[in-house]
Design an enzyme around this catalytic site. Sequence first.
Site, PDB file in Angstrom:
ATOM      1  N   GLU A 198      29.503  72.677  19.065  1.00  0.00           N
ATOM      2  CA  GLU A 198      29.385  71.425  18.320  1.00  0.00           C
ATOM      3  C   GLU A 198      30.704  70.658  18.277  1.00  0.00           C
ATOM      4  OE1 GLU A 198      26.794  69.984  17.161  1.00  0.00           O
ATOM      5  OE2 GLU A 198      25.296  71.558  17.376  1.00  0.00           O
ATOM      6  N   GLU A 238      27.777  95.684  20.778  1.00  0.00           N
ATOM      7  CA  GLU A 238      28.775  95.487  19.724  1.00  0.00           C
ATOM      8  C   GLU A 238      29.684  96.713  19.544  1.00  0.00           C
ATOM      9  OE1 GLU A 238      26.637  96.838  15.589  1.00  0.00           O
ATOM     10  OE2 GLU A 238      26.389  94.746  16.206  1.00  0.00           O
TER      11      GLU A 238
END
Length: 300
Positions: free
Chosen positions: A83, A114
Amino acid sequence: MNFEDLLTEQRNRHSTHIDQVDTDDMVDIINREDQRVARSVQKQLPQISQAINLATKRFDAGGRLIYIGAGTSGRLGVLDATELRPTYGLEESQTFGIIAGGPEAMFHTLEGVEDSAESAENDLKKVQLNEKDIVIGIAASGATPYTVAALHYTKQVGALAIAVACVTDSPLEHNADVAICPIVGPEVITGATLMKAGTSQKMILNMISSGIMIRSGKVYQNLMINVVPTNEKTNRRAKRIIAAATQTSTLAAERALDRADNNVPLAILLIETKGTIAEAKALLKQAGGHVSDAVKLSLR
């Protein structure tokens, strides 16, 4: 640190009956817990301010703003970076997110990614992390091996390491130059860190990135002046921004934008100083790209 002992994994005593109440009470419980998030972030404002100031120095010197994490935390980092680029006219190389497991992990849950410390270091080596860069490691638990290893490598390289976690005294915090740790408490749904923890992370990431953009001169007054008018929509937005910033007409804004070759900060300065293109460019250069400072210089 035992996973079961993490605050983010504890049961919330205020929501143990949430499956038995009506919908009105259910959303009230969730909303009451969400109100704790803003208060927890507020307590971290000094650390957030420190992160912005340190990061801005590196960003202005050509450093990149890099987000890294796994799962929800990784996705929030990718979102913030994505963004930022159109909002402030940044190049893709200036800010980006890295998520454990790569792009596929944005849309699918990948098992085990992870837990790979080696992958984190490799991912940062692939982008040629250097001492100018800023790395924001995001992990609600503060213990995700991938993210902890990423910040460990960041410090080895000499880049700025910023941790965003929802617990204190975590491995992530211990590998950071600046640690931002809002204590949002146990989730409404036990362990669902996409809720309060995720909300706090989103708020903090927005604050850090927006702060860096403001400090870097990409905001004039409260307007995002680095918008690049590449289509009809952004062209209209650019003209509205210029008109609002200079309290002039849309027609005057359009003329200034044409003179400035679609450079919004330059167009604003042309109107504010009533000078020539060469004079406006010189002022902007002298002010390091900060329009507010350039206007002040013109009044001397």
